[in-house]
Design an enzyme around this catalytic site. Structure first.
Site, short mmCIF file in Angstrom:
data_model
loop_
_atom_site.label_atom_id
_atom_site.label_comp_id
_atom_site.label_asym_id
_atom_site.label_seq_id
_atom_site.Cartn_x
_atom_site.Cartn_y
_atom_site.Cartn_z
N ARG A 1 3.95 -9.49 -7.12
CA ARG A 1 4.11 -9.22 -5.69
C ARG A 1 2.83 -8.59 -5.17
O ARG A 1 2.43 -7.52 -5.62
CB ARG A 1 5.30 -8.31 -5.45
N HIS B 1 1.69 -5.35 4.73
CA HIS B 1 1.89 -4.10 3.96
C HIS B 1 1.00 -3.03 4.58
O HIS B 1 0.09 -2.51 3.95
CB HIS B 1 1.56 -4.32 2.49
N GLU C 1 8.40 -2.17 4.18
CA GLU C 1 8.79 -0.82 4.58
C GLU C 1 8.41 -0.45 6.03
O GLU C 1 7.58 0.44 6.27
CB GLU C 1 8.17 0.20 3.61
N ASN D 1 12.81 -1.13 -2.08
CA ASN D 1 11.89 -0.24 -2.79
C ASN D 1 12.62 1.09 -3.00
O ASN D 1 13.02 1.73 -2.02
CB ASN D 1 10.61 -0.01 -1.98
N TYR E 1 12.58 4.85 -5.07
CA TYR E 1 11.82 5.81 -5.85
C TYR E 1 12.61 7.06 -6.19
O TYR E 1 12.49 7.62 -7.26
CB TYR E 1 10.53 6.20 -5.11
N GLU F 1 9.91 -2.60 -5.46
CA GLU F 1 9.08 -1.49 -5.95
C GLU F 1 9.95 -0.42 -6.60
O GLU F 1 11.01 -0.09 -6.08
CB GLU F 1 8.29 -0.80 -4.82
O1 LIG Z 1 4.06 5.81 -2.93
C1 LIG Z 1 4.09 4.75 -3.84
C2 LIG Z 1 4.30 3.45 -3.10
C3 LIG Z 1 3.11 3.03 -2.24
O2 LIG Z 1 1.93 3.01 -3.02
C4 LIG Z 1 3.41 1.63 -1.67
O3 LIG Z 1 2.31 1.05 -1.00
C5 LIG Z 1 4.57 1.70 -0.70
O4 LIG Z 1 5.17 0.43 -0.50
C6 LIG Z 1 5.59 2.71 -1.16
N1 LIG Z 1 6.74 3.00 -0.55
C7 LIG Z 1 7.29 4.02 -1.23
C8 LIG Z 1 8.59 4.66 -0.87
N2 LIG Z 1 8.61 4.99 0.48
C9 LIG Z 1 7.95 6.10 0.99
C10 LIG Z 1 8.68 7.18 1.40
C11 LIG Z 1 8.02 8.26 1.97
C12 LIG Z 1 6.65 8.24 2.12
C13 LIG Z 1 5.93 7.15 1.68
C14 LIG Z 1 6.60 6.07 1.10
C15 LIG Z 1 6.51 4.35 -2.28
N3 LIG Z 1 5.46 3.52 -2.22
#
Ligand SMILES: OC[C@@H]1[C@@H](O)[C@H](O)[C@@H](O)c2nc(CNc3ccccc3)cn21
Length: 449
Positions: free
Chosen positions: A79, A123, A168, A293, A295, A353
Site C-alpha cells: 500500500r 495521503h 484518514e 487504520n 493503532y 495500517e
Molecule cells: O503515526 C503513524 C501513522 C502515520 O505515519 C501515517 O501516515 C498515518 O496514516 C497514520 N494515521 C495514524 C492514526 N491516526 C492518527 C491519530 C492521531 C494523530 C495522527 C494520526 C497513524 N499513522
C-alpha cells in the site's frame, strides 16, 4: 495443552504500507509541483528537528531496492500513496509525464515480483496550487479530485487492483484545519467541518470516476480509535459518545450512511454548517472495501475546557505506551472491527495500517535489529484480528505500518514504525526482528503466532 491455532483464512492478504511524502524524497524532481507538506516542512518551527521530506527514505530513487525488501518479507501487497502534485503539478490540467512514469515504474516493479499494488490517491499531500485556490475549503475540489483520479485510473488501473480515495480524512481536518499541527496549519472551528465535508464529497466523486473507468476495487481509509468511558458518570459517558462520533463516525457516516451523527452539531454548535441534502447523494457511494487504520484506543472523560469535544483522554496506569504516546491495547482492534460491522454492515474490510513506534537500542545480531516491544505489539494485534474474524468480521487483509522507518510528519524521523530500520545518513535498510516474524507469519498464514 496444544497451542491455539492463529491460522488466518485461506487467501488472507498480507501487506505493508507507506505514504509518498514520508518516504519518497525528491519532492520537486522531474517537474513535480510542491505539495502543502513540502511547503509546511519548510516553514520554520513546524517540524521536529527541522526534518523535512526533501530526502526521507530516498524511495523515489531507491524503489527497486525497496521492492526487494518487500519480496524478502513475502508480501502479497504493498500500500503506497501517489503524490498528486508529481502527476498534476498545478493540481488540475497539465499532466507531468515524468511524475506519472515514476508510479508506472513502481507498479511494474511490484508486479514483476508478485506484489499487488494498492494505491491511495490522497495521503495528506495536497498540491500547494490547489491550497492557494482554497484547497479542501473550496467545493470545487470534488471536481479537481475526480479529474486527478481519472488521470490515475486511465494510466494505472490496468495494473492496480485496489485503490483508495483518501487516507484518514479525520487527521486532515483535525490536524490541518482545527488544531493546526499538520499542513496546511489552519486553526478554525468553522473551517474544519467544511474541509471534512468537502473531503467526503471529493471521495464520492473519485468513486464515481472509478465506476466510469475502473475495473477492480476502490474504497476509502479511515482511522478508527475506539473510545471507552473513564467512569460510568453520565458526563464521562456523554463525552465518550461525542469523541466517538467526532473521530470514528464523522467520515464513515456520510460515506456509508449518507448522513452525519447528531453529535457533530452538538460539538461544533454554530460552526456546524447546514449542508445541502443533495451533497449526501455524492458522499454516499458503494465501496468495494473499507480500510481501517488502527493503532490504539482512548479512555475518555468530560473536560469542559477542551474544545470542541469537551472531552479529554485519560492515561491508563500500568499499561505500555508507544513513543507516540499510544497505549498498546489490542482488544480495541477487535472491538473496532465488530463495531464497524455492526454499524455499517458486512463490508469487506482491510486493516490498512497497524504498527508501533518504539525506541530500539541499536543492537544488531546476525544482521537483524532487535525490537522486542514492536514484535510483541504485532503478535498481540494479529491475535486480536483472529478474534474478530472468529466473531464473523469480513476481514480480507492486513497491512503493517510501515515498511520502512520514515518521516512521521511534524514529529520528524524520531518516531520509527518501520519493519526495516533506516539509517537516514547512509540510507541503509536493516531488518528488525519484527520483519523476520512478519515474514514467518506471512509464510505460515499466521500459524506461527
Ligand atoms: O503515526 C503513524 C501513522 C502515520 O505515519 C501515517 O501516515 C498515518 O496514516 C497514520 N494515521 C495514524 C492514526 N491516526 C492518527 C491519530 C492521531 C494523530 C495522527 C494520526 C497513524 N499513522
Amino acid at each position: 495443552m496444544s497451542r491455539p491455532s492463529f491460522r488466518f483464512p485461506d487467501g488472507f492478504h498480507w501487506g505493508a504500507a507507506t505514504s509518498a511524502y514520508q518516504i519518497e524524497g525528491s519532492p520537486l524532481a522531474d517537474g513535480a509541483g510542491p505539495s502543502i507538506w513540502q511547503r509546511f516542512a519548510h516553514t520554520p518551527g513546524m517540524m521536529a528537528n527541522g526534518d523535512t521530506g526533501d530526502v526521507a527514505c530516498d524511495h523515489y530513487r531507491r524503489y527497486r531496492e525497496d521492492v526487494q525488501l518487500m519480496k524478502a518479507l513475502g508480501l502479497h501487497g504493498y500500500r503506497f500513496s501517489i503524490n498528486w502534485a508529481r502527476v498534476l503539478p498545478e493540481g488540475t490540467g497539465r499532466v507531468n509525464p515524468k511524475g506519472l512514469d515514476f508510479y508506472s515504474r513502481l507498479v511494474d516493479e511490484l508486479l514483476e515480483h508478485g506484489i499487488a499494488p494498492n494505491a491511495t490517491l490522497f495521503h495528506w499531500d495536497l498540491p500547494a496550487a490547489l491550497d492557494d485556490r482554497g484547497g479542501w475549503l473550496n467545493r470545487d475540489i470534488a471536481h479537481w479530485f475526480a479529474e486527478y483520479a481519472e488521470v490515475m485510473f486511465k494510466a494505472l488501473d490496468d495494473r492496480v487492483p485496489r485503490w483508495s480515495t483518501l487516507n484518514e480524512p479525520w487527521v486532515v481536518t483535525d490536524g490541518g484545519y482545527l488544531h493546526g499541527a499538520l499542513a496546511p496549519g489552519h486553526r478554525s472551528k468553522y473551517e474544519a467541518p467544511l474541509a471534512a465535508h468537502n473531503l467526503m464529497r471529493a471521495s464520492g466523486a473519485g468513486i464515481q470516476a472509478y465506476r466510469a473507468h475502473g475495473r477492480h476495487e476502490i474504497g476509502v481509509v479511515f482511522n478508527i480509535e475506539p473510545k471507552y468511558p473513564h467512569s460510568d458518570r453520565a458526563e464521562d459517558v456523554a463525552a465518550t459518545r461525542r469523541a466517538h462520533a467526532y473521530m470514528n463516525q464523522q467520515f464513515a457516516d456520510p460515506a456509508l450512511l449518507g448522513s452525519y451523527p447528531p453529535e457533530l452539531k452538538e460539538i461544533f454548535g454554530d460552526a456546524w454548517p447546514d449542508f445541502p441534502a443533495d451533497d449526501f447523494k455524492l458522499t454516499k457511494q458503494k465501496v468495494d472495501f473499507v480500510g481501517i487504520n488502527y493503532y490504539t484506543r482512548a479512555v475518555v472523560k468530560h473536560d469542559p475546557n477542551q474544545y470542541p469535544l469537551q472531552a479529554t483522554p485519560v492515561r491508563q496506569p500500568n499499561r505500555t505506551y508507544t513513543e507516540t504516546g499510544w497505549e498498546v491495547f489490542e482488544q480495541g482492534l477487535t472491538d473496532t472491527l465488530t463495531w464497524f460491522k455492526q454499524r455499517y454492515g458486512d463490508i469487506p474490510l482491510y486493516i490498512t495500517e497497524n504498527g508501533s513506534a518504539f525506541y530500539d537500542p541499536p543492537v544488531v545480531e546476525n544482521g537483524v535489529l532487535d525490537d522486542p516491544l514492536r514484535t510483541s505489539y504485532l503478535r498481540k494485534h494479529l491475535g486480536a484480528l483472529h478474534k474478530a474474524i472468529a466473531a464473523g468480521v469480513n476481514l480480507k487483509g492486513y497491512y503493517a505500518w510501515s515498511l520502512l522507518d520514515n518521516l512521521e510528519w511534524s514529529l520528524g524521523f524520531s518516531k520509527r514504525f518501520g519493519l526495516y530500520h533506516v539509517d537516514f545518513a547512509t540510507q541503509q535498510r536493516t531488518p528488525k526482528a519484527t520483519a523476520k516474524l512478519y515474514a514467518q507469519v506471512i509464510a505460515s498464514n499466521g500459524s506461527v503466532l
